[in-house]
Design an enzyme around this catalytic site. Structure first.
Site, PDB file in Angstrom:
ATOM      1  N   SER A 107       0.827  -1.208   0.000  1.00  0.00           N
ATOM      2  CA  SER A 107       0.000   0.000   0.000  1.00  0.00           C
ATOM      3  C   SER A 107       0.856   1.250   0.000  1.00  0.00           C
ATOM      4  CB  SER A 107      -0.912   0.022   1.226  1.00  0.00           C
ATOM      5  OG  SER A 107      -1.685   1.207   1.223  1.00  0.00           O
ATOM      6  N   LYS A 131      -4.722  -6.637   3.314  1.00  0.00           N
ATOM      7  CA  LYS A 131      -4.626  -5.531   2.350  1.00  0.00           C
ATOM      8  C   LYS A 131      -5.997  -5.218   1.753  1.00  0.00           C
ATOM      9  CE  LYS A 131      -2.760  -2.530  -0.548  1.00  0.00           C
ATOM     10  NZ  LYS A 131      -3.723  -2.311  -1.607  1.00  0.00           N
ATOM     11  N   GLU A 137     -10.207   2.213   3.460  1.00  0.00           N
ATOM     12  CA  GLU A 137      -9.858   3.355   2.608  1.00  0.00           C
ATOM     13  C   GLU A 137     -11.099   3.879   1.875  1.00  0.00           C
ATOM     14  OE1 GLU A 137      -7.510   3.430  -1.552  1.00  0.00           O
ATOM     15  OE2 GLU A 137      -6.321   2.656   0.123  1.00  0.00           O
ATOM     16  N   HIS A 152      -7.889  -3.303   4.343  1.00  0.00           N
ATOM     17  CA  HIS A 152      -7.254  -1.969   4.345  1.00  0.00           C
ATOM     18  C   HIS A 152      -7.891  -1.110   3.267  1.00  0.00           C
ATOM     19  CE1 HIS A 152      -4.437   0.714   2.260  1.00  0.00           C
ATOM     20  NE2 HIS A 152      -3.816   0.926   3.401  1.00  0.00           N
ATOM     21  N   ASN A 153      -8.053  -1.674   2.071  1.00  0.00           N
ATOM     22  CA  ASN A 153      -8.656  -0.917   0.984  1.00  0.00           C
ATOM     23  C   ASN A 153     -10.127  -0.622   1.251  1.00  0.00           C
ATOM     24  OD1 ASN A 153      -6.150  -1.370  -0.144  1.00  0.00           O
ATOM     25  ND2 ASN A 153      -6.928  -1.933  -2.145  1.00  0.00           N
TER      26      ASN A 153
END
Length: 480
Positions: free
Chosen positions: A131, A186, A193, A189-190
């Site tokens: 990232s 990940k 986001e 995480h996105n």
């Protein structure tokens, strides 16, 4: 020529930048790309950016053979079939004990399938979330490697230097866990986001549409916010965006950008996983729905002609009060978005036996990545205090912060509704908080309805056991 320490295949901008980052940290690197012009371009960049030890190869055999054993090759190619094709190309030349690392945004189950297939061939495999975008790849990303621990140890020394460095907490990398855990983390995480970006967009919309702030004023507000509790990469770049004039016309560039948000799939995967795991993630879901609605630009234009009229309350607005209220509402909503993301990760970790450390995840997100923010340090401390924390909302510090901000949060959501401005993320976050904090919800009626039409049974609050009532018969007798 001496053998290199590591190889990288896939030289789009992210691949090039990561290769240059690795080389700049003192690790000679071999690079390969199916389109050979990208190889030459990367080598030229390496020369121009400090004569870095980057060595290009136009065929996979030469590329693989240029790397010291046990060989480690990082792939940065598009998720899906291109990954399998690249693995096949590389594996034909690799030997037992060599390692392949996928640095793309891959679906975690694909990583687990590939790890198993590679193991049968005597090869090690890692799925590593990367990232930070292009800038992060070049200067220090947040790295989330999962899979073979043996493979991680091969390159731990490289990753510790290549990752973003945060002075008070170290390199933004850690071994995440087994299987596809690195890719899964990940992915979430996105998803966080997505929620973060949507909440910021709603703050902008309320300030612009209700508060009538100009782009210059918005730039000042977001710059000021970036000095306090909201200090983060996304707030910083938002302030930057409001300052940039249109070089192809009058006014500011942000006003010329089409209101239609793209996506690559990780946010959708996150919401699908939340549903599969029965984890409530309404803020992240609202952000995804908002992207879907933004894509209906032509329909929205036609709808705006049908639903004409003034939807604003036309009441006077205290601009300074509004700015402060929106700041508080944004912060409280943001806590909910992170809480939901952490709960998805926690549920998956329990299902898969990954034993993930949520505090450590917060630590490696403090630098390099898109969601890096000052309050991640406090999230880390919350999980350090209580690794079994049921929800971030009930951590004493965060609980108090939400209580301190809830009045402003409610004012903003009500003001937006009364002015016809949609705030799906903030509204969903507030509803999430209000549902979670109540000891009794109207779910009793829903369960009664389910038992009425489907004999699904129900539990009682006053005695143990499972019950079914002939609601229809009783109701019919009452009516007769």
């Amino acid at each position: 020529m001496a053998l290199t320490r590591i190889g990288l295949a896939g030289l789009a901008v992210m691949g090039q930048n990561l290769a240059l980052n690795i080389a700049e940290k003192g690790f000679p690197i071999s690079v390969y790309n199916r389109t050979t012009s990208k190889v030459d371009e990367t080598v030229q960049r390496a020369k121009a950016e400090g004569n870095l030890p980057v060595y290009g190869y136009h065929d996979p055999a030469s590329f693989v053979n240029s790397i010291q054993k046990p060989r480690v090759v990082v792939m940065l190619v598009k998720a899906g079939a291109p990954v399998d094709q690249t693995i096949a190309t590389l594996a034909a030349h690799l030997e037992q004990g060599d390692c392949i690392i996928d640095g793309g945004n891959e679906w975690y189950e694909n990583t687990e399938r590939r790890e198993k297939a590679m193991e049968e061939c005597g090869l090690l495999y890692l799925g590593m979330g990367v990232s930070g975008g292009e800038e992060g790849a070049r200067n220090g990303p947040s790295l989330m490697p999962g899979g073979s621990f043996e493979a991680y140890k091969y390159i731990e020394d490289i990753l510790l230097k290549v990752a973003a460095q945060v002075p008070d907490s170290g390199p933004c990398v850690t071994y995440i866990g087994k299987g596809g855990s690195g890719n899964f983390v990940k992915m979430v995480h996105n998803g966080i986001e997505y929620g973060d970006m949507q909440l910021i967009a709603e703050a902008y919309d309320v300030l612009k549409s209700v508060g009538k702030l100009t782009n210059s004023e918005l730039q000042q507000v977001f710059s000021e916010w970036n000095k306090g509790e909201l200090l983060s990469f996304l707030i910083e770049i938002t302030a930057d965006i409001f300052s940039i004039k249109d070089d192809q016309g009058e006014g500011y560039l942000v006003d010329k950008v089409l209101d239609k948000t793209g996506m690559k799939g990780t946010g959708k995967w996150t919401v699908q996983q939340a549903a599969e795991l029965s984890v409530a993630a309404p803020t992240i879901e609202a952000s995804l729905d908002s992207r879907f609605l933004s894509g209906l630009k032509d329909e929205r234009v036609e709808a705006s002609k049908i639903f004409q009229g003034d939807f604003s309350s036309n009441l006077p607005v205290d601009k300074a009060q509004l700015i402060d209220d929106v700041r508080q509402a944004l912060y409280a909503s943001k806590i909910c978005s992170y809480a939901q993301g952490m709960n998805i990760i926690k549920a998956k970790s329990m299902e898969k036996g990954w034993n993930l450390n949520l505090g450590e995840l917060a630590r490696i997100w403090k630098g390099g990545c898109i969601i890096r923010a000052i309050f991640l340090d406090r999230i880390k401390k919350a999980y350090d205090r209580n690794p079994d924390l049921a929800n971030l909302l009930v951590d004493p510090e965060f609980a108090q912060e939400i209580l301190d901000r809830q009045a402003a949060w409610r004012r903003v959501v009500c003001l937006a509704i009364n002015n016809g401005v949609s705030t799906p993320g903030m509204s969903a976050s507030l509803a999430y908080f209000d549902s979670y904090r109540r000891d009794r919800l109207p779910a009793n009626l829903v369960q009664a309805q389910r038992d009425y039409f489907g004999a699904h049974t129900y539990e009682r609050v006053d005695m143990p056991g499972s019950y079914h009532t002939e609601w229809f018969k009783i109701a019919r007798n009452l009516k007769s």
